[in-house]
Design an enzyme around this catalytic site. Structure first.
Site, PDB file in Angstrom:
ATOM      1  CE1 TYR A 205      -3.249   2.742   4.077  1.00  7.79           C
ATOM      2  CE2 TYR A 205      -0.880   2.434   3.991  1.00  7.79           C
ATOM      3  CZ  TYR A 205      -2.145   1.920   4.144  1.00  7.79           C
ATOM      4  OH  TYR A 205      -2.294   0.580   4.355  1.00  7.79           O
ATOM      5  CD  GLU A 206      -5.243   5.594  -2.098  1.00  7.41           C
ATOM      6  OE1 GLU A 206      -4.112   5.074  -2.045  1.00  7.41           O
ATOM      7  OE2 GLU A 206      -5.688   6.149  -3.123  1.00  7.41           O
TER       8      GLU A 206
END
Lengths: 591, 591
Positions: free
Chosen positions: A434-435
């Protein structure tokens, strides 16, 4: 059940002896005296160990549940969240005018590592809120700030970030969520968002969703994306929570890890939203928070590695199995502890040298963010922008690998869920995704950051390493650290040179090596951090004061990193210099 | 839900073009003609895809359950197990006299890869039975063979291996399970065993436990361990299933993966057991099966990597995200498929070059086992004994890493359980641990196998590589493969030399480098396998017959391995040559 003790001695060493925070002229840093940081770190460490750690396994085992549209968090989360609010931990580095304590990101990061190590799934609820609040702080109108920030800083209300849709994650230009302008200046937001961490739950009075959506008639693709504030409950004029907005939870995802965090499918059905920042500039608004958000994920990668490492050490000292080949260490027992075995040591030293090197890198990155923001230092901003994908990609990849090593120390006991070692790897795994998945970090690094500002930041980075090595080369005690760092840095320069020369012919030559470059860069940064830690340890030893064993241990660990981890750079260089030919040669149907 | 298609073309290439099985004089190999192996592989592939694959996710989600002392397997397992029995897949490489088909381990391994790739947890039930049956075959009396083997070869009865106890896994000398001799020549076995795969279930009429235990009054430690046959139900004189024996399931472990396999705590309470093999020689009896059992786990590491890779390829071709920087490949679509992106290619090529190289290594290993057993070839036995820890350690470590890469291709969709990519990594993880954790494999390699038979096997290995390189160096088309292989082999020799020279001073110098040596060795083996595949592809292309694109793809993939994977050897050498100093320097309390 796993335990966790915050590494406060190491943090103090890094803040004061290595980064010399209290001697910095960054506004607010003068307050960071040893006594003060020590008080904050000790107190945060206590919360991490006593409040958050015991709930980590509970969160993993229970997970979140959705019943009649309501999301319930695991047993104990609600009470712990209240404690976090009451202790003021939710607004540590937020402005005082909105109820925060205005501390530097540097200290917030050190504290954040503790909370994440103790319970990543739990800490994400306030982490996401922090991200959303930062966006409102940076791009909101005065009215929006006044309406949302005080309650978000206190975590009375929490926040989320809504980017991903079922068919698009990295390529947000494909987004379908719409925002129809209304006569009163608000928008009606409709669409589906997925993978929304902390999307809904039972621990706050309201959830403030930041949602990327397209206003019909705007530019195509990513240039037509805007950012909206969409509260779960509409906010009355007096600031109180009003009627339910058109937002609902479609589902809670079943995931490999971070079960204690509610990862939601969010459905927006003509939900009332408010433009945050400029129309069609939604991505820019997101990007201003990117460095900090990605530093936060890098922190999680380290945090899981640290927590897993601590438990691997306990097990390696406790578990009796086999004998030391050089002579029994536990003659009265049926066997020696695992820690006598060289291969267990190799594993523990890999973990230790990573964790302490990564922590130094992370805190240096946090200091650069403070310098960029608080001192409005453009060079610092260039440097941290360059290093952000390295921090995120390298620390989470390596952090994950370290949780696997720690789990391996337990043998079969690491594979069953009873000891909690599996959870560390399962939770850490998300940080690579994620990110911005780590492949995207590598692309950002090579495709964008290397060439940014005419290559000024990367040249400054090389110059900094060169100057440091030159300075230190006068001290013979530093030779063991400076020589390997020089070699590694040369490998990085050779890679960058290869990219410059070959990418003109074919951009794929650079992109095929992007992932290796990110790791090579990471090793150089950790090598640099270990040299600086060795320097600080030598200086401290020279004073004859303090914990000499601690400083000697730093020197040994630094030597380990140089001897055993840094040699990876030559491998990465060789891969990079092999170019795109073998990577791109096959037709897609030959896979 | 993930799919799986058995790589039959690759297997046929390896069996016939690379290993030239049907031209070998190993007894039984003459039967392995292309048409025959192709028929077996195609049929097995069908079972894998159609019967076992659909149950893989079911097994993961449902797991096994213990109710009133009875273990229930997931929905559909029982029916599939019947199909495996009916198809004769359970006794493929077992002797005909006990109902098997007497095929070489080589073919059994190829088929086993398919079943494991399709459903590891399920395939373990028959895998454990195979292991237990092999032990009875090697060490049982004629009566024991007659009693147990026909029913175990057919899997009417299944088997288990009981080694681990709560306080001892690797160090079995600490074992507490007792076997009291009885007047009738049987024993009463009492104690607790843990981590017993396929420990109990509802798919067979009886479970034949092989249990390590100590006969009171015997030698201390590992030298006093004997092996016993302990059936779940006592066997009547007529061979039918009789009364319940004193064996019960204490618990089913909750594990990170392989949920479909019942990993049991087994309690023995004066259970009737029968000595298998010689008294106090239980470890020797176990060790005779070790090469084959560890090859089986190596196979699982590859199998999970292959299954994960196949699904990553499908996703990379299907998922539209971003554009090819060198020019759009899908102008009519909203974006290009992931597979256009160099970093996705890098990941897929890592996976592809591993899987095909590992498969070659594995099948070569199986051929050596056949050569050792069927031809009673001591050199082959020495070589496979040397390479067994490399096969087990390297293929499972790398296999696991490949499942992580495959999962990463899916981004966030890889982290949620819906797509099944998480299961591949969670299932693969155990292969690094069981059947001897990989650190123990490295110890076995460096501490035992290198010096075995006066170093004859390792010298023979180096000689073999040297001869091969010399032979091939006359063909310029092979230069791209031979030169890197030579370099890698030199690194391996330098490491072995370092161990010889430095271990005399301090054995920890060798043991500190054991793990890196295992990986260095693995890379040399895969490099060798890729050179041999390149050779076979060049030969096949020269004939102008067959699937030219397949052979060209082999050459490209071989080049990729040489350019991108093999450079790891220099890193491993550098780590090894740094010795034990930094590894062993710290006092235990400094971790």
């Amino acid at each position: 059940m796993p335990s966790y003790i915050a590494p406060t001695q190491d943090m103090a060493f890094l803040l004061h002896d290595v980064l010399k925070a209290d001697q910095s002229d960054i506004p607010g840093y003068a307050d960071l005296e040893r006594d003060f940081t020590s008080a904050v770190l000790e107190e945060a460490g206590k919360v991490a160990s006593e409040v958050l750690t015991p709930l980590n396994v509970v969160g993993d085992q229970e997970g979140c549940r959705l019943e009649n549209g309501v999301v319930y968090t695991p047993t104990g989360f609600k009470g712990a969240f209240e404690q976090m609010k009451e202790g003021g931990w939710t607004g540590l580095d937020m402005p005082e005018e909105f109820g925060g304590q205005n501390m530097p990101v540097l200290l917030g990061t050190a504290v954040g590592e503790m909370f994440s190590a103790a319970n990543q799934a739990f800490t994400m609820y306030q982490g996401l809120t922090h991200g959303a609040a930062s966006a409102i702080l940076a791009h909101g109108t005065d009215e929006q700030k006044a309406t949302y920030l005080p309650k978000m800083v206190s975590c009375e209300w929490t926040g989320t970030m809504n980017l991903t849709e079922p068919h698009c994650g990295t390529d947000l230009g494909l987004m379908r969520t719409k925002a129809e302008p209304q006569d009163d200046g608000s928008y009606k937001v409709s669409g589906q968002k997925i993978f929304i961490s902390a999307g809904d739950h039972d621990m706050s009075d309201n959830v403030i969703h930041l949602v990327l959506a397209k206003i019909p008639g705007g530019p195509e693709g990513i240039k037509g994306v805007s950012l909206f504030i969409v509260p779960k409950f509409n906010v009355n004029d007096d600031g109180s929570v009003g009627s339910r907005n058109g937002v609902s939870v479609g589902n809670i995802e079943k995931k490999m890890g971070i079960h204690g965090n509610s990862t939601c499918v969010m459905n927006y059905d003509e939900a009332t939203g408010f433009l945050l920042g400029d129309m069609h500039k939604g991505m820019r608004a997101m990007f201003t928070m990117m460095n900090e958000a990605r530093l936060g994920v890098a922190m999680q990668g380290l945090a899981q590695a640290e927590a897993a490492y601590q438990n691997a050490v306990i097990y390696a000292k406790d578990r009796l199995q086999g004998r030391d080949v050089t002579g029994t260490k536990n003659p009265d027992g049926p066997a020696d502890p695992l820690i006598v075995h060289p291969d267990i040591r190799r594993s523990l030293m890999d973990q230790k040298s990573f964790c302490e090197g990564a922590r130094a890198f992370l805190l240096w990155g946090a200091q650069l963010i403070d310098q960029a923001h608080r001192s409005e230092d453009k060079d610092a901003d260039g440097l941290i922008s360059l290093m952000t994908p390295v921090l995120k990609g390298f620390l989470t990849d390596q952090g994950y690998d370290m949780t696997v090593l720690a789990q391996q120390v337990y043998g079969g006991h690491g594979y069953i869920e009873e000891h909690g070692m599996s959870q560390f790897t399962r939770d850490a795994r998300i940080t690579q995704i994620y990110e911005g998945a780590n492949g995207v970090q590598a692309l950002d690094l090579v495709g964008r950051k290397l060439a940014a500002d005419g290559g000024k930041p990367i040249m400054a980075f090389f110059e900094m390493i060169k100057d440091y090595c030159k300075d230190q080369s006068e001290d013979e005690a530093m030779t063991d650290f400076i020589e390997p760092l020089k070699t590694a840095s040369k490998h990085l320069q050779a890679s960058a040179m290869y990219f410059m020369q070959s990418a003109a012919k074919n951009p794929n030559n650079a992109l095929s090596g992007s992932y290796d470059f990110m790791h090579l860069f990471g090793h150089v940064c950790l090598g640099f951090m270990w040299a600086r830690q060795a320097r600080a340890a030598l200086d401290a030893l020279a004073t004859g004061e303090g914990d000499a064993t601690f400083y000697e241990t730093k020197l040994t660990t630094a030597r380990y990193y140089m001897a055993r981890r840094l040699p990876a750079t030559s491998m990465h260089l060789a891969r990079i210099e092999s170019g795109a030919d073998t990577v791109m040669a096959l037709e897609a149907d030959r896979f």
